[in-house]
Design an enzyme around this catalytic site. Structure first.
Site, PDB file in Angstrom:
ATOM      1  N   LYS A 155       2.103 -13.335  10.270  1.00  0.00           N
ATOM      2  CA  LYS A 155       2.626 -13.115   8.916  1.00  0.00           C
ATOM      3  C   LYS A 155       3.540 -14.273   8.500  1.00  0.00           C
ATOM      4  O   LYS A 155       3.621 -14.608   7.320  1.00  0.00           O
ATOM      5  CB  LYS A 155       3.346 -11.771   8.850  1.00  0.00           C
ATOM      6  N   TYR A 162       1.528 -10.219  15.527  1.00  0.00           N
ATOM      7  CA  TYR A 162       1.352  -9.845  14.106  1.00  0.00           C
ATOM      8  C   TYR A 162       2.422 -10.535  13.258  1.00  0.00           C
ATOM      9  O   TYR A 162       2.120 -11.150  12.235  1.00  0.00           O
ATOM     10  CB  TYR A 162       1.445  -8.326  13.968  1.00  0.00           C
TER      11      TYR A 162
HETATM   12  N1  NAP Z   1       1.471  -0.918   5.186  1.00  0.00           N
HETATM   13  C1  NAP Z   1       2.580  -1.535   5.525  1.00  0.00           C
HETATM   14  O1  NAP Z   1       3.585  -0.916   5.896  1.00  0.00           O
HETATM   15  C2  NAP Z   1       2.672  -3.044   5.403  1.00  0.00           C
HETATM   16  C3  NAP Z   1       3.921  -3.650   5.570  1.00  0.00           C
HETATM   17  C4  NAP Z   1       4.018  -5.030   5.483  1.00  0.00           C
HETATM   18  C5  NAP Z   1       2.889  -5.791   5.231  1.00  0.00           C
HETATM   19  N2  NAP Z   1       1.683  -5.183   5.077  1.00  0.00           N
HETATM   20  C6  NAP Z   1       0.513  -6.040   4.869  1.00  0.00           C
HETATM   21  O2  NAP Z   1      -0.249  -5.549   3.792  1.00  0.00           O
HETATM   22  C7  NAP Z   1      -1.637  -5.740   4.046  1.00  0.00           C
HETATM   23  C8  NAP Z   1      -2.387  -4.441   3.897  1.00  0.00           C
HETATM   24  O3  NAP Z   1      -1.829  -3.478   4.738  1.00  0.00           O
HETATM   25  P1  NAP Z   1      -2.323  -1.956   4.694  1.00  0.00           P
HETATM   26  O4  NAP Z   1      -1.273  -1.170   5.376  1.00  0.00           O
HETATM   27  O5  NAP Z   1      -2.776  -1.604   3.330  1.00  0.00           O
HETATM   28  O6  NAP Z   1      -3.606  -2.026   5.660  1.00  0.00           O
HETATM   29  P2  NAP Z   1      -4.737  -0.935   5.939  1.00  0.00           P
HETATM   30  O7  NAP Z   1      -4.396   0.358   5.313  1.00  0.00           O
HETATM   31  O8  NAP Z   1      -4.980  -0.980   7.412  1.00  0.00           O
HETATM   32  O9  NAP Z   1      -5.970  -1.618   5.199  1.00  0.00           O
HETATM   33  C9  NAP Z   1      -6.407  -2.863   5.627  1.00  0.00           C
HETATM   34  C10 NAP Z   1      -7.651  -3.272   4.869  1.00  0.00           C
HETATM   35  O10 NAP Z   1      -8.171  -4.461   5.479  1.00  0.00           O
HETATM   36  C11 NAP Z   1      -9.497  -4.230   5.940  1.00  0.00           C
HETATM   37  N3  NAP Z   1      -9.704  -4.979   7.164  1.00  0.00           N
HETATM   38  C12 NAP Z   1      -8.984  -4.911   8.304  1.00  0.00           C
HETATM   39  N4  NAP Z   1      -9.512  -5.746   9.223  1.00  0.00           N
HETATM   40  C13 NAP Z   1     -10.583  -6.341   8.638  1.00  0.00           C
HETATM   41  C14 NAP Z   1     -11.528  -7.287   9.071  1.00  0.00           C
HETATM   42  N5  NAP Z   1     -11.530  -7.777  10.315  1.00  0.00           N
HETATM   43  N6  NAP Z   1     -12.492  -7.680   8.225  1.00  0.00           N
HETATM   44  C15 NAP Z   1     -12.542  -7.168   6.966  1.00  0.00           C
HETATM   45  N7  NAP Z   1     -11.661  -6.285   6.487  1.00  0.00           N
HETATM   46  C16 NAP Z   1     -10.690  -5.871   7.320  1.00  0.00           C
HETATM   47  C17 NAP Z   1      -9.593  -2.707   6.125  1.00  0.00           C
HETATM   48  O11 NAP Z   1     -10.897  -2.227   5.938  1.00  0.00           O
HETATM   49  P3  NAP Z   1     -12.000  -2.019   7.093  1.00  0.00           P
HETATM   50  O12 NAP Z   1     -11.315  -1.243   8.172  1.00  0.00           O
HETATM   51  O13 NAP Z   1     -13.083  -1.289   6.387  1.00  0.00           O
HETATM   52  O14 NAP Z   1     -12.425  -3.377   7.526  1.00  0.00           O
HETATM   53  C18 NAP Z   1      -8.739  -2.229   4.956  1.00  0.00           C
HETATM   54  O15 NAP Z   1      -9.491  -2.265   3.767  1.00  0.00           O
HETATM   55  C19 NAP Z   1      -1.732  -6.380   5.422  1.00  0.00           C
HETATM   56  O16 NAP Z   1      -1.853  -7.770   5.301  1.00  0.00           O
HETATM   57  C20 NAP Z   1      -0.408  -6.031   6.076  1.00  0.00           C
HETATM   58  O17 NAP Z   1      -0.014  -6.994   7.020  1.00  0.00           O
HETATM   59  C21 NAP Z   1       1.545  -3.831   5.162  1.00  0.00           C
END
Ligand code: NAP
Length: 261
Positions: A161, A157
């Site tokens: 990134k 992961y």
């Molecule tokens: N939350 C954190 O702590 C954090 C920290 C650093 C970076 N980030 C980055 O921020 C971004 C969002 O994170 P988040 O925590 O908001 O994620 P999340 O809550 O898991 O949401 C991810 C979104 O992406 C969609 N998704 C996942 N796999 C997919 C696929 N194969 N095809 C289409 N859609 C897909 C999911 O919807 P479906 O399941 O309906 O497909 C959901 O809408 C990511 O890039 C992550 O690396 C997050």
């Protein structure tokens, strides 16, 4: 707001829009007057969000259920945006594999490349081509503090990134010369369903998704990358710039083992 709409409108595509930061991006973009295409795999949450957003005056929202891991993701994106002038791409979706690298099957590790690397590359190429032709637009790639160094227990992961960060930085310069603003958002731990489902064993301060999104949209056009939040920005500086790389990896390892060991 009007300047944002003129520069990045009329349509935005949010890839990974059904939850967490993607949902917050969708809300913030509709509030700025953009029409949005919401993409994710689960049509239920997408439709629920879309109907809520459509209730706002003037809002135009479309949805597309799509697995961004598909090898033909570029062609699928063409189909979804056919006839739309997309001025902003937010690639937010990510697949994370948490735990010892060797405990997870290779197929799952390769899915990280599909969703987190091939997906944003393909969509940035397809939509970026149209934006560059028009001489305006924006691309946001969501990355992470984990992008700055190797990170045990989330190794693939974090590597994906790093790909997002370096891709965005390169395109910031290259596409910037053609009127397209590119930005990597290096988020820290954020309060989303995705973070909760990683089942961390320790508590860390979490950022509010709406604040991360506002900071990101404000930073678009001002530089290649952003670390939202003062403490996270300090950590990124310490780990990425000040400490020797092996020390940074060890520190990151201590943090990820506390969360997921
Ligand atoms: N939350 C954190 O702590 C954090 C920290 C650093 C970076 N980030 C980055 O921020 C971004 C969002 O994170 P988040 O925590 O908001 O994620 P999340 O809550 O898991 O949401 C991810 C979104 O992406 C969609 N998704 C996942 N796999 C997919 C696929 N194969 N095809 C289409 N859609 C897909 C999911 O919807 P479906 O399941 O309906 O497909 C959901 O809408 C990511 O890039 C992550 O690396 C997050």
């Amino acid at each position: 707001m009007t300047a944002f709409l003129e520069r990045y409108g009329p349509w935005a595509l949010v890839a990974g829009a059904s939850a967490g930061l993607g949902e917050a991006f969708a809300r913030a973009l509709v509030a700025r007057g953009l029409r949005v295409v919401l993409v994710a795999r689960r049509s239920g949450p997408l439709e629920a969000l879309a109907s809520e957003l459509r209730a706002r005056p003037g809002a135009e929202v479309r949805t597309a259920a799509l697995d961004l891991a598909r090898p033909d993701v570029a062609e699928e994106a063409d189909r979804i945006v056919q006839g739309l002038e997309v001025g902003l791409l937010v690639y937010n979706a990510a697949h994370s594999v948490i735990g010892p690298f060797l405990d997870h099957p290779l197929e799952e590790q390769l899915r990280v490349i599909d969703v987190n690397c091939r997906g944003p590359l393909a969509l940035a190429h397809r939509l970026g081509t149209q934006m560059a032709r028009r001489g305006r637009g924006g691309i946001v790639l969501m990355t992470s503090l984990a992008a700055s160094q190797g990170s045990p227990l989330i190794a693939s992961y974090a590597a994906s990134k790093a790909f997002n960060l370096v891709l965005a930085e390169g395109l910031w310069d290259e596409l910037g010369l053609r009127g397209v603003d590119v930005l990597a958002c290096r988020a820290g731990a954020t309060d989303t369903p995705g973070y909760a489902s990683s089942r961390p064993k320790a508590t860390v301060p979490l950022q509010d998704p709406a604040r991360v999104v506002e900071a990101t949209l404000r930073a678009l056009g001002r530089g290649p990358s952003l670390v939202p939040g003062g403490f996270n920005a300090f950590s990124a500086f310490l780990l990425g710039r000040l400490l020797p790389r092996r020390t940074a990896v060890r520190i990151m390892g201590r943090a990820t083992r506390r969360l997921y060991g």
